[in-house]
Design an enzyme around this catalytic site. Sequence first.
Site, mmCIF file in Angstrom:
data_model
loop_
_atom_site.group_PDB
_atom_site.id
_atom_site.type_symbol
_atom_site.label_atom_id
_atom_site.label_comp_id
_atom_site.label_asym_id
_atom_site.label_seq_id
_atom_site.Cartn_x
_atom_site.Cartn_y
_atom_site.Cartn_z
ATOM 1 N N CYS A 208 4.491 -8.444 -0.742
ATOM 2 C CA CYS A 208 3.241 -8.893 -0.127
ATOM 3 C C CYS A 208 2.271 -9.140 -1.275
ATOM 4 O O CYS A 208 2.691 -9.182 -2.431
ATOM 5 C CB CYS A 208 2.714 -7.860 0.875
ATOM 6 S SG CYS A 208 2.216 -6.310 0.126
ATOM 7 N N GLN A 209 1.013 -9.258 -1.002
ATOM 8 C CA GLN A 209 0.044 -9.553 -2.057
ATOM 9 C C GLN A 209 -0.071 -8.412 -3.081
ATOM 10 O O GLN A 209 -0.105 -8.658 -4.274
ATOM 11 C CB GLN A 209 -1.336 -9.850 -1.451
ATOM 12 C CG GLN A 209 -1.363 -11.074 -0.565
ATOM 13 C CD GLN A 209 -1.035 -12.355 -1.308
ATOM 14 O OE1 GLN A 209 -1.457 -12.567 -2.432
ATOM 15 N NE2 GLN A 209 -0.255 -13.211 -0.666
#
Length: 139
Positions: A96-97
């Site tokens: 994810c980020q």
Amino acid sequence: MKFLIENWYLVLTAVLSGGLLLWTSLRGKSGGVATAEAVRLINREKGVLIDVCEPEEFAAAHAGGARNVPLSQLTGTGAPVKQLPTNKALPVVLMCQTGARAQRAAGILQKQGYANAVAVAGGLAAWREASLPVEKSAA
């Protein structure tokens, strides 16, 4: 013994700092795999790279070759997600980020039988920092 009693605050500080060091070192072990290990899993062990960001985030930027399976799909009905590998023995590398959602997704997938589900520590930010390929989806 007299020293310990008179300097109880020093003893307490030493015990607390030791406990915090132990806690952070134990916590760090579950923080995911480094980007180099993620690449090794993908290239050598046929690992599948899954980005658990929302579709808008995924379209803006994602690791090269990643499939998008938002975390909300993994926590939903429990129905099989077609982007996940059917062979649960294959490594599933989650991203994810920042790595936080991927860590949650790894726990969810491990409970679903994906024993080799791991998160990339640091997420897409670490991926970029390692100069690994990043793609954007067409709008």
